[in-house]
Scaffold this motif. Structure first.
Motif, PDB file in Angstrom:
ATOM      1  N   LYS A 192       0.817  -1.209   0.000  1.00 28.39           N
ATOM      2  CA  LYS A 192       0.000   0.000   0.000  1.00 28.39           C
ATOM      3  C   LYS A 192       0.857   1.268   0.000  1.00 28.39           C
ATOM      4  O   LYS A 192       0.359   2.356  -0.289  1.00 28.39           O
ATOM      5  CB  LYS A 192      -0.928   0.004   1.214  1.00 28.39           C
ATOM      6  CG  LYS A 192      -1.954  -1.126   1.221  1.00 28.39           C
ATOM      7  CD  LYS A 192      -2.801  -1.065   2.474  1.00 28.39           C
ATOM      8  CE  LYS A 192      -3.807  -2.214   2.511  1.00 28.39           C
ATOM      9  NZ  LYS A 192      -4.616  -2.177   3.760  1.00 28.39           N
ATOM     10  N   LEU A 193       2.158   1.122   0.328  1.00 37.76           N
ATOM     11  CA  LEU A 193       3.049   2.281   0.417  1.00 37.76           C
ATOM     12  C   LEU A 193       3.774   2.563  -0.899  1.00 37.76           C
ATOM     13  O   LEU A 193       4.645   3.443  -0.944  1.00 37.76           O
ATOM     14  CB  LEU A 193       4.072   2.069   1.533  1.00 37.76           C
ATOM     15  CG  LEU A 193       3.510   1.876   2.951  1.00 37.76           C
ATOM     16  CD1 LEU A 193       4.640   1.582   3.933  1.00 37.76           C
ATOM     17  CD2 LEU A 193       2.740   3.115   3.388  1.00 37.76           C
ATOM     18  N   ARG A 194       3.443   1.852  -1.960  1.00 39.34           N
ATOM     19  CA  ARG A 194       4.129   2.052  -3.251  1.00 39.34           C
ATOM     20  C   ARG A 194       4.115   3.535  -3.644  1.00 39.34           C
ATOM     21  O   ARG A 194       3.066   4.181  -3.655  1.00 39.34           O
ATOM     22  CB  ARG A 194       3.443   1.252  -4.348  1.00 39.34           C
ATOM     23  CG  ARG A 194       3.499  -0.252  -4.193  1.00 39.34           C
ATOM     24  CD  ARG A 194       2.677  -0.920  -5.303  1.00 39.34           C
ATOM     25  NE  ARG A 194       2.489  -2.341  -5.070  1.00 39.34           N
ATOM     26  CZ  ARG A 194       3.287  -3.307  -5.526  1.00 39.34           C
ATOM     27  NH1 ARG A 194       4.346  -2.975  -6.239  1.00 39.34           N
ATOM     28  NH2 ARG A 194       3.030  -4.572  -5.267  1.00 39.34           N
ATOM     29  N   GLY A 195       5.300   4.058  -3.940  1.00 41.34           N
ATOM     30  CA  GLY A 195       5.424   5.437  -4.382  1.00 41.34           C
ATOM     31  C   GLY A 195       5.434   6.469  -3.273  1.00 41.34           C
ATOM     32  O   GLY A 195       5.696   7.651  -3.533  1.00 41.34           O
ATOM     33  N   ASP A 196       5.176   6.066  -2.026  1.00 39.97           N
ATOM     34  CA  ASP A 196       5.140   7.010  -0.908  1.00 39.97           C
ATOM     35  C   ASP A 196       6.546   7.366  -0.438  1.00 39.97           C
ATOM     36  O   ASP A 196       7.470   6.542  -0.504  1.00 39.97           O
ATOM     37  CB  ASP A 196       4.360   6.423   0.269  1.00 39.97           C
ATOM     38  CG  ASP A 196       2.872   6.336  -0.006  1.00 39.97           C
ATOM     39  OD1 ASP A 196       2.455   6.800  -1.089  1.00 39.97           O
ATOM     40  OD2 ASP A 196       2.145   5.806   0.854  1.00 39.97           O
ATOM     41  N   LYS A 197       6.691   8.588   0.045  1.00 48.00           N
ATOM     42  CA  LYS A 197       7.931   9.004   0.688  1.00 48.00           C
ATOM     43  C   LYS A 197       7.855   8.642   2.171  1.00 48.00           C
ATOM     44  O   LYS A 197       6.899   9.006   2.851  1.00 48.00           O
ATOM     45  CB  LYS A 197       8.147  10.507   0.508  1.00 48.00           C
ATOM     46  CG  LYS A 197       8.421  10.902  -0.938  1.00 48.00           C
ATOM     47  CD  LYS A 197       8.720  12.390  -1.062  1.00 48.00           C
ATOM     48  CE  LYS A 197       9.046  12.762  -2.511  1.00 48.00           C
ATOM     49  NZ  LYS A 197       9.367  14.200  -2.654  1.00 48.00           N
ATOM     50  N   VAL A 198       8.851   7.922   2.648  1.00 49.38           N
ATOM     51  CA  VAL A 198       8.848   7.429   4.021  1.00 49.38           C
ATOM     52  C   VAL A 198      10.196   7.718   4.674  1.00 49.38           C
ATOM     53  O   VAL A 198      11.169   8.092   4.010  1.00 49.38           O
ATOM     54  CB  VAL A 198       8.582   5.906   4.067  1.00 49.38           C
ATOM     55  CG1 VAL A 198       7.209   5.587   3.502  1.00 49.38           C
ATOM     56  CG2 VAL A 198       9.678   5.139   3.310  1.00 49.38           C
ATOM     57  N   GLU A 199      10.233   7.540   5.984  1.00 43.69           N
ATOM     58  CA  GLU A 199      11.485   7.615   6.735  1.00 43.69           C
ATOM     59  C   GLU A 199      11.802   6.215   7.243  1.00 43.69           C
ATOM     60  O   GLU A 199      10.981   5.585   7.906  1.00 43.69           O
ATOM     61  CB  GLU A 199      11.360   8.573   7.924  1.00 43.69           C
ATOM     62  CG  GLU A 199      12.667   8.707   8.710  1.00 43.69           C
ATOM     63  CD  GLU A 199      12.545   9.631   9.906  1.00 43.69           C
ATOM     64  OE1 GLU A 199      13.103  10.743   9.865  1.00 43.69           O
ATOM     65  OE2 GLU A 199      11.884   9.239  10.890  1.00 43.69           O
ATOM     66  N   ALA A 216       6.498  10.777   6.961  1.00 41.50           N
ATOM     67  CA  ALA A 216       7.270  12.011   7.125  1.00 41.50           C
ATOM     68  C   ALA A 216       6.879  12.747   8.399  1.00 41.50           C
ATOM     69  O   ALA A 216       7.664  13.536   8.933  1.00 41.50           O
ATOM     70  CB  ALA A 216       7.057  12.918   5.912  1.00 41.50           C
ATOM     71  N   ASN A 217       5.688  12.452   8.926  1.00 39.20           N
ATOM     72  CA  ASN A 217       5.212  13.086  10.156  1.00 39.20           C
ATOM     73  C   ASN A 217       5.538  12.279  11.402  1.00 39.20           C
ATOM     74  O   ASN A 217       5.091  12.619  12.499  1.00 39.20           O
ATOM     75  CB  ASN A 217       3.695  13.306  10.076  1.00 39.20           C
ATOM     76  CG  ASN A 217       3.311  14.252   8.958  1.00 39.20           C
ATOM     77  OD1 ASN A 217       4.037  15.205   8.672  1.00 39.20           O
ATOM     78  ND2 ASN A 217       2.175  13.994   8.316  1.00 39.20           N
ATOM     79  N   GLY A 218       6.280  11.176  11.239  1.00 36.53           N
ATOM     80  CA  GLY A 218       6.679  10.372  12.388  1.00 36.53           C
ATOM     81  C   GLY A 218       5.692   9.296  12.772  1.00 36.53           C
ATOM     82  O   GLY A 218       5.821   8.687  13.834  1.00 36.53           O
ATOM     83  N   GLU A 219       4.707   9.001  11.911  1.00 35.20           N
ATOM     84  CA  GLU A 219       3.727   7.950  12.214  1.00 35.20           C
ATOM     85  C   GLU A 219       4.282   6.591  11.799  1.00 35.20           C
ATOM     86  O   GLU A 219       4.794   6.418  10.684  1.00 35.20           O
ATOM     87  CB  GLU A 219       2.421   8.219  11.462  1.00 35.20           C
ATOM     88  CG  GLU A 219       1.358   7.154  11.687  1.00 35.20           C
ATOM     89  CD  GLU A 219       0.132   7.364  10.820  1.00 35.20           C
ATOM     90  OE1 GLU A 219      -0.793   6.526  10.893  1.00 35.20           O
ATOM     91  OE2 GLU A 219       0.106   8.357  10.057  1.00 35.20           O
ATOM     92  N   TYR A 220       4.188   5.617  12.711  1.00 28.98           N
ATOM     93  CA  TYR A 220       4.704   4.280  12.425  1.00 28.98           C
ATOM     94  C   TYR A 220       3.830   3.597  11.382  1.00 28.98           C
ATOM     95  O   TYR A 220       2.607   3.498  11.528  1.00 28.98           O
ATOM     96  CB  TYR A 220       4.736   3.443  13.708  1.00 28.98           C
ATOM     97  CG  TYR A 220       5.186   2.022  13.505  1.00 28.98           C
ATOM     98  CD1 TYR A 220       6.493   1.738  13.121  1.00 28.98           C
ATOM     99  CD2 TYR A 220       4.302   0.955  13.699  1.00 28.98           C
ATOM    100  CE1 TYR A 220       6.915   0.432  12.938  1.00 28.98           C
ATOM    101  CE2 TYR A 220       4.716  -0.348  13.523  1.00 28.98           C
ATOM    102  CZ  TYR A 220       6.022  -0.607  13.143  1.00 28.98           C
ATOM    103  OH  TYR A 220       6.435  -1.909  12.955  1.00 28.98           O
ATOM    104  N   LEU A 221       4.445   3.096  10.311  1.00 27.42           N
ATOM    105  CA  LEU A 221       3.712   2.484   9.203  1.00 27.42           C
ATOM    106  C   LEU A 221       3.941   0.983   9.077  1.00 27.42           C
ATOM    107  O   LEU A 221       3.319   0.327   8.256  1.00 27.42           O
ATOM    108  CB  LEU A 221       4.114   3.162   7.881  1.00 27.42           C
ATOM    109  CG  LEU A 221       3.858   4.666   7.778  1.00 27.42           C
ATOM    110  CD1 LEU A 221       4.388   5.196   6.457  1.00 27.42           C
ATOM    111  CD2 LEU A 221       2.375   4.979   7.929  1.00 27.42           C
ATOM    112  N   GLY A 222       4.846   0.447   9.887  1.00 28.62           N
ATOM    113  CA  GLY A 222       5.133  -0.981   9.801  1.00 28.62           C
ATOM    114  C   GLY A 222       6.624  -1.230   9.672  1.00 28.62           C
ATOM    115  O   GLY A 222       7.451  -0.350   9.925  1.00 28.62           O
TER     116      GLY A 222
END
Length: 351
Positions: A192-199, A216-222
Protein backbone atom coordinates in the motif's frame (compact mmCIF):
# COMPACT_ATOMS: atom_id res chain seq x y z
CA UNK A 1 42.20 -7.38 8.11
CA UNK A 2 40.94 -8.81 4.80
CA UNK A 3 37.46 -7.78 3.65
CA UNK A 4 36.40 -9.02 0.21
CA UNK A 5 40.05 -9.54 -0.64
CA UNK A 6 41.06 -6.01 0.37
CA UNK A 7 43.35 -5.28 3.34
CA UNK A 8 41.69 -2.76 5.67
CA UNK A 9 42.82 -1.25 9.00
CA UNK A 10 40.83 -1.92 12.17
CA UNK A 11 39.97 0.34 15.11
CA UNK A 12 39.57 -0.83 18.69
CA UNK A 13 36.66 0.79 20.53
CA UNK A 14 36.28 0.04 24.23
CA UNK A 15 34.84 1.24 27.53
CA UNK A 16 36.72 0.59 30.73
CA UNK A 17 35.57 0.85 34.34
CA UNK A 18 37.92 3.37 35.98
CA UNK A 19 37.71 1.83 39.45
CA UNK A 20 38.56 -1.74 38.52
CA UNK A 21 40.20 -1.38 35.06
CA UNK A 22 37.64 -3.93 33.87
CA UNK A 23 36.79 -3.65 30.15
CA UNK A 24 32.99 -3.63 30.11
CA UNK A 25 32.92 -3.63 26.32
CA UNK A 26 35.58 -3.80 23.66
CA UNK A 27 35.78 -4.91 20.05
CA UNK A 28 37.40 -4.08 16.73
CA UNK A 29 35.64 -2.25 13.90
CA UNK A 30 36.51 -1.29 10.35
CA UNK A 31 35.90 2.42 10.93
CA UNK A 32 35.78 5.03 13.67
CA UNK A 33 32.49 6.90 13.67
CA UNK A 34 29.66 7.84 16.01
CA UNK A 35 27.85 4.65 14.97
CA UNK A 36 30.76 2.63 16.36
CA UNK A 37 30.56 4.43 19.70
CA UNK A 38 26.81 3.86 19.87
CA UNK A 39 27.14 0.18 19.06
CA UNK A 40 29.69 -0.27 21.86
CA UNK A 41 27.55 1.66 24.34
CA UNK A 42 24.45 -0.38 23.57
CA UNK A 43 26.37 -3.60 24.12
CA UNK A 44 27.81 -2.31 27.41
CA UNK A 45 24.48 -0.98 28.72
CA UNK A 46 22.67 -4.20 27.83
CA UNK A 47 24.98 -6.36 29.95
CA UNK A 48 26.33 -4.05 32.66
CA UNK A 49 23.66 -1.36 32.93
CA UNK A 50 24.31 2.37 32.79
CA UNK A 51 27.16 4.12 34.65
CA UNK A 52 26.75 7.25 36.75
CA UNK A 53 29.33 9.02 34.58
CA UNK A 54 30.43 8.48 30.99
CA UNK A 55 33.85 9.85 30.09
CA UNK A 56 34.52 10.29 26.37
CA UNK A 57 37.31 11.68 24.25
CA UNK A 58 36.90 15.27 23.06
CA UNK A 59 36.97 14.45 19.35
CA UNK A 60 34.15 15.86 17.23
CA UNK A 61 32.68 12.41 16.59
CA UNK A 62 31.83 12.08 20.30
CA UNK A 63 29.76 15.28 20.42
CA UNK A 64 26.21 14.65 19.23
CA UNK A 65 22.71 15.67 20.25
CA UNK A 66 21.65 12.02 20.35
CA UNK A 67 24.41 11.16 22.82
CA UNK A 68 23.58 14.10 25.08
CA UNK A 69 19.86 13.32 24.99
CA UNK A 70 20.35 9.63 25.74
CA UNK A 71 22.68 10.31 28.67
CA UNK A 72 20.36 12.99 30.08
CA UNK A 73 17.34 10.68 29.97
CA UNK A 74 19.29 7.79 31.50
CA UNK A 75 20.67 9.91 34.33
CA UNK A 76 24.27 9.65 33.10
CA UNK A 77 26.66 12.56 33.57
CA UNK A 78 28.40 13.02 30.21
CA UNK A 79 31.99 14.25 30.46
CA UNK A 80 34.31 15.03 27.56
CA UNK A 81 38.03 14.82 28.13
CA UNK A 82 39.65 18.26 28.47
CA UNK A 83 42.86 18.92 26.52
CA UNK A 84 45.99 17.42 28.12
CA UNK A 85 43.98 15.59 30.80
CA UNK A 86 45.93 12.38 31.58
CA UNK A 87 43.25 10.62 33.65
CA UNK A 88 40.99 8.79 33.31
CA UNK A 89 41.63 9.00 29.58
CA UNK A 90 45.11 7.72 30.29
CA UNK A 91 43.64 4.44 31.55
CA UNK A 92 42.32 3.67 28.08
CA UNK A 93 45.58 4.70 26.43
CA UNK A 94 47.56 2.43 28.76
CA UNK A 95 45.23 -0.44 27.92
CA UNK A 96 45.77 0.25 24.22
CA UNK A 97 49.50 -0.08 24.84
CA UNK A 98 49.01 -3.35 26.72
CA UNK A 99 46.74 -4.70 24.00
CA UNK A 100 49.19 -3.78 21.26
CA UNK A 101 52.08 -5.63 22.90
CA UNK A 102 50.16 -8.65 24.20
CA UNK A 103 47.26 -9.20 21.81
CA UNK A 104 47.76 -7.35 18.53
CA UNK A 105 51.34 -8.57 18.18
CA UNK A 106 49.99 -12.12 18.19
CA UNK A 107 47.38 -11.19 15.59
CA UNK A 108 50.00 -9.68 13.29
CA UNK A 109 52.19 -12.74 13.53
CA UNK A 110 49.34 -15.16 12.92
CA UNK A 111 46.71 -15.80 10.28
CA UNK A 112 43.55 -14.27 11.75
CA UNK A 113 42.10 -12.33 8.84
CA UNK A 114 38.38 -11.84 9.55
CA UNK A 115 36.74 -9.32 11.86
CA UNK A 116 34.63 -11.98 13.58
CA UNK A 117 37.73 -14.04 14.28
CA UNK A 118 39.73 -11.18 15.77
CA UNK A 119 36.83 -10.15 18.02
CA UNK A 120 36.30 -13.71 19.18
CA UNK A 121 39.99 -13.95 20.05
CA UNK A 122 39.91 -10.53 21.74
CA UNK A 123 37.00 -11.46 24.01
CA UNK A 124 38.91 -14.60 24.98
CA UNK A 125 42.05 -12.55 25.65
CA UNK A 126 40.09 -10.25 27.97
CA UNK A 127 38.50 -13.09 29.92
CA UNK A 128 41.44 -15.46 30.13
CA UNK A 129 44.39 -13.07 30.29
CA UNK A 130 43.72 -9.40 31.00
CA UNK A 131 40.77 -9.64 33.42
CA UNK A 132 42.38 -12.52 35.30
CA UNK A 133 45.84 -11.01 35.93
CA UNK A 134 46.77 -8.82 38.90
CA UNK A 135 46.81 -5.16 37.85
CA UNK A 136 49.98 -3.32 38.87
CA UNK A 137 48.10 -0.25 40.14
CA UNK A 138 45.21 -1.91 42.03
CA UNK A 139 46.97 -5.11 43.17
CA UNK A 140 43.83 -7.00 42.18
CA UNK A 141 42.65 -8.59 38.98
CA UNK A 142 40.20 -6.36 37.09
CA UNK A 143 37.45 -8.99 37.33
CA UNK A 144 37.86 -9.49 41.08
CA UNK A 145 37.90 -5.75 41.75
CA UNK A 146 34.90 -5.17 39.46
CA UNK A 147 32.84 -7.94 41.09
CA UNK A 148 33.69 -6.78 44.61
CA UNK A 149 32.95 -3.13 43.83
CA UNK A 150 29.63 -3.79 42.07
CA UNK A 151 26.75 -2.82 44.36
CA UNK A 152 23.84 -2.43 41.94
CA UNK A 153 23.19 -2.69 38.20
CA UNK A 154 21.31 0.31 36.81
CA UNK A 155 19.24 -1.45 34.18
CA UNK A 156 18.59 0.48 30.98
CA UNK A 157 15.33 0.68 29.07
CA UNK A 158 16.97 -0.33 25.81
CA UNK A 159 13.92 0.45 23.67
CA UNK A 160 14.00 4.04 24.91
CA UNK A 161 17.79 4.27 24.57
CA UNK A 162 17.86 2.83 21.06
CA UNK A 163 15.26 5.34 19.91
CA UNK A 164 17.86 8.10 20.35
CA UNK A 165 20.45 6.32 18.22
CA UNK A 166 18.50 4.80 15.35
CA UNK A 167 19.70 5.91 11.96
CA UNK A 168 17.02 7.74 10.00
CA UNK A 169 17.05 8.16 6.24
CA UNK A 170 14.36 9.31 3.77
CA UNK A 171 13.34 6.93 1.02
CA UNK A 172 10.66 6.56 -1.66
CA UNK A 173 9.00 3.15 -1.82
CA UNK A 174 9.62 1.54 -5.21
CA UNK A 175 6.38 1.44 -7.23
CA UNK A 176 7.21 -1.84 -8.95
CA UNK A 177 8.72 -3.94 -6.14
CA UNK A 178 7.16 -2.25 -3.06
CA UNK A 179 10.53 -2.06 -1.34
CA UNK A 180 13.13 0.40 -0.11
CA UNK A 181 16.86 0.26 -0.76
CA UNK A 182 19.56 0.86 1.86
CA UNK A 183 23.25 0.29 1.04
CA UNK A 184 22.44 -2.18 -1.75
CA UNK A 185 20.02 -4.08 0.50
CA UNK A 186 16.34 -4.32 -0.34
CA UNK A 187 13.54 -4.38 2.25
CA UNK A 188 10.02 -5.40 1.29
CA UNK A 189 7.32 -3.16 2.81
CA UNK A 190 3.53 -2.92 2.74
CA UNK A 191 2.43 -2.78 -0.94
CA UNK A 192 0.00 0.00 0.00
CA UNK A 193 3.05 2.28 0.42
CA UNK A 194 4.13 2.05 -3.25
CA UNK A 195 5.42 5.44 -4.38
CA UNK A 196 5.14 7.01 -0.91
CA UNK A 197 7.93 9.00 0.69
CA UNK A 198 8.85 7.43 4.02
CA UNK A 199 11.49 7.62 6.74
CA UNK A 200 13.43 4.40 7.34
CA UNK A 201 14.80 3.85 10.84
CA UNK A 202 17.22 1.08 11.71
CA UNK A 203 20.07 0.04 13.97
CA UNK A 204 23.15 0.23 11.69
CA UNK A 205 24.93 -2.41 13.77
CA UNK A 206 22.06 -4.82 14.29
CA UNK A 207 21.56 -7.83 12.02
CA UNK A 208 20.00 -5.51 9.38
CA UNK A 209 17.30 -8.04 8.58
CA UNK A 210 14.52 -5.66 9.53
CA UNK A 211 13.91 -1.90 9.36
CA UNK A 212 11.11 0.30 10.70
CA UNK A 213 9.04 2.45 8.36
CA UNK A 214 7.63 5.83 9.40
CA UNK A 215 5.76 8.55 7.60
CA UNK A 216 7.27 12.01 7.12
CA UNK A 217 5.21 13.09 10.16
CA UNK A 218 6.68 10.37 12.39
CA UNK A 219 3.73 7.95 12.21
CA UNK A 220 4.70 4.28 12.43
CA UNK A 221 3.71 2.48 9.20
CA UNK A 222 5.13 -0.98 9.80
CA UNK A 223 8.39 -2.80 9.13
CA UNK A 224 10.45 -3.82 6.13
CA UNK A 225 12.07 -7.26 5.85
CA UNK A 226 15.33 -7.95 4.07
CA UNK A 227 15.00 -10.03 0.89
CA UNK A 228 16.75 -10.77 -2.39
CA UNK A 229 14.89 -8.73 -4.98
CA UNK A 230 15.95 -10.93 -7.91
CA UNK A 231 14.89 -14.12 -6.17
CA UNK A 232 12.15 -12.79 -3.92
CA UNK A 233 13.60 -14.71 -0.99
CA UNK A 234 15.13 -13.79 2.33
CA UNK A 235 18.90 -13.35 2.43
CA UNK A 236 20.68 -16.45 3.78
CA UNK A 237 22.97 -15.96 6.76
CA UNK A 238 26.69 -16.06 6.06
CA UNK A 239 28.58 -18.94 7.63
CA UNK A 240 31.21 -17.78 10.14
CA UNK A 241 34.85 -18.49 9.50
CA UNK A 242 37.14 -20.15 12.02
CA UNK A 243 40.40 -18.56 13.15
CA UNK A 244 43.62 -20.57 13.18
CA UNK A 245 46.35 -19.31 15.47
CA UNK A 246 48.38 -21.03 18.18
CA UNK A 247 48.33 -18.60 21.12
CA UNK A 248 45.04 -16.85 20.39
CA UNK A 249 43.31 -20.08 19.48
CA UNK A 250 44.55 -21.50 22.78
CA UNK A 251 43.07 -18.73 24.92
CA UNK A 252 39.88 -18.77 22.84
CA UNK A 253 39.43 -22.48 23.47
CA UNK A 254 40.27 -21.98 27.14
CA UNK A 255 37.63 -19.27 27.38
CA UNK A 256 35.06 -21.61 25.84
CA UNK A 257 36.09 -24.33 28.28
CA UNK A 258 35.58 -21.94 31.20
CA UNK A 259 32.10 -21.06 29.96
CA UNK A 260 31.28 -24.73 29.44
CA UNK A 261 32.52 -25.54 32.94
CA UNK A 262 30.37 -22.77 34.37
CA UNK A 263 27.39 -24.08 32.46
CA UNK A 264 27.95 -27.67 33.58
CA UNK A 265 29.15 -26.88 37.09
CA UNK A 266 25.69 -26.31 38.59
CA UNK A 267 24.94 -28.36 41.68
CA UNK A 268 21.55 -29.66 40.60
CA UNK A 269 21.04 -31.58 43.85
CA UNK A 270 21.19 -28.26 45.67
CA UNK A 271 19.22 -25.98 43.35
CA UNK A 272 17.11 -28.33 41.22
CA UNK A 273 13.93 -26.65 42.46
CA UNK A 274 15.29 -23.18 41.65
CA UNK A 275 16.86 -23.79 38.23
CA UNK A 276 14.98 -26.60 36.49
CA UNK A 277 16.08 -25.29 33.07
CA UNK A 278 19.86 -25.79 32.55
CA UNK A 279 22.02 -23.15 30.92
CA UNK A 280 22.86 -25.51 28.06
CA UNK A 281 19.17 -25.99 27.30
CA UNK A 282 18.71 -22.21 27.34
CA UNK A 283 21.55 -21.69 24.83
CA UNK A 284 20.37 -24.55 22.62
CA UNK A 285 16.81 -23.18 22.48
CA UNK A 286 18.03 -19.66 21.71
CA UNK A 287 20.26 -20.94 18.90
CA UNK A 288 17.27 -22.80 17.46
CA UNK A 289 15.07 -19.69 17.62
CA UNK A 290 17.75 -17.62 15.88
CA UNK A 291 18.14 -20.21 13.13
CA UNK A 292 21.65 -21.30 14.15
CA UNK A 293 23.01 -24.83 14.13
CA UNK A 294 24.42 -26.32 17.32
CA UNK A 295 24.31 -24.73 20.77
CA UNK A 296 27.55 -23.40 22.25
CA UNK A 297 29.23 -23.43 18.85
CA UNK A 298 26.54 -21.09 17.49
CA UNK A 299 27.79 -18.18 19.60
CA UNK A 300 31.11 -16.43 20.13
CA UNK A 301 32.86 -16.52 23.52
CA UNK A 302 31.77 -12.94 24.22
CA UNK A 303 28.15 -13.78 23.37
CA UNK A 304 28.21 -16.87 25.59
CA UNK A 305 29.53 -14.80 28.48
CA UNK A 306 26.70 -12.30 27.98
CA UNK A 307 24.15 -15.12 27.90
CA UNK A 308 25.58 -16.63 31.10
CA UNK A 309 25.21 -13.30 32.90
CA UNK A 310 21.65 -12.98 31.64
CA UNK A 311 20.89 -16.54 32.79
CA UNK A 312 22.27 -15.83 36.26
CA UNK A 313 20.22 -12.63 36.61
CA UNK A 314 16.90 -14.30 35.76
CA UNK A 315 16.28 -17.22 38.15
CA UNK A 316 12.82 -17.94 36.69
CA UNK A 317 14.11 -18.23 33.13
CA UNK A 318 12.35 -20.95 31.18
CA UNK A 319 11.54 -21.90 27.60
CA UNK A 320 8.24 -20.02 27.43
CA UNK A 321 9.83 -16.83 28.80
CA UNK A 322 12.62 -17.03 26.22
CA UNK A 323 10.19 -17.70 23.38
CA UNK A 324 8.08 -14.73 24.42
CA UNK A 325 11.14 -12.48 24.60
CA UNK A 326 12.35 -13.63 21.18
CA UNK A 327 8.95 -12.95 19.59
CA UNK A 328 8.78 -9.48 21.18
CA UNK A 329 12.30 -8.47 20.14
CA UNK A 330 12.01 -5.95 17.30
CA UNK A 331 15.42 -7.08 16.00
CA UNK A 332 16.49 -10.70 16.49
CA UNK A 333 19.95 -9.98 17.94
CA UNK A 334 21.26 -10.74 21.42
CA UNK A 335 21.04 -7.19 22.88
CA UNK A 336 17.38 -6.90 21.86
CA UNK A 337 16.51 -10.44 23.01
CA UNK A 338 18.26 -10.02 26.36
CA UNK A 339 16.45 -6.73 26.87
CA UNK A 340 13.08 -8.38 26.20
CA UNK A 341 13.98 -11.14 28.65
CA UNK A 342 14.62 -8.53 31.33
CA UNK A 343 11.29 -6.84 30.58
CA UNK A 344 9.38 -10.15 30.63
CA UNK A 345 11.02 -11.16 33.89
CA UNK A 346 10.25 -7.79 35.50
CA UNK A 347 6.58 -8.16 34.54
CA UNK A 348 6.55 -11.68 35.95
CA UNK A 349 7.99 -10.45 39.26
CA UNK A 350 5.39 -7.67 39.53
CA UNK A 351 2.50 -10.03 38.80
Amino acid sequence: MLVDGEALPTNLCLFIDCYSRYVVEGRYYLKQTLDILIDSLIRAWTIHGSPKELYLDNAKVYHSDAMRSACYNLGIKLIHRPPRDPAPGGLVERFFGTSQTQFESEVRSGDIITLDAINQAFSAYLAVVYHARIHSETNQSPKQRYDEGLTVIRHVDMDAALAFFMKRIPRTVDRTFADVRIDNRFYRVDPKLRGDKVEVRYDPYGDLKKVLIYSANGEYLGSGNLYLRDQGAETPAASPSKPKHNYLDLITQKHKSILQAQAKGIDYHQIISERPWPFMAFVQKLALLMGHKGSLSAFSSHELESLKKCYNRIPALNESLLTEAFQNASVKTLPYIIRELQIAYSKKEVS
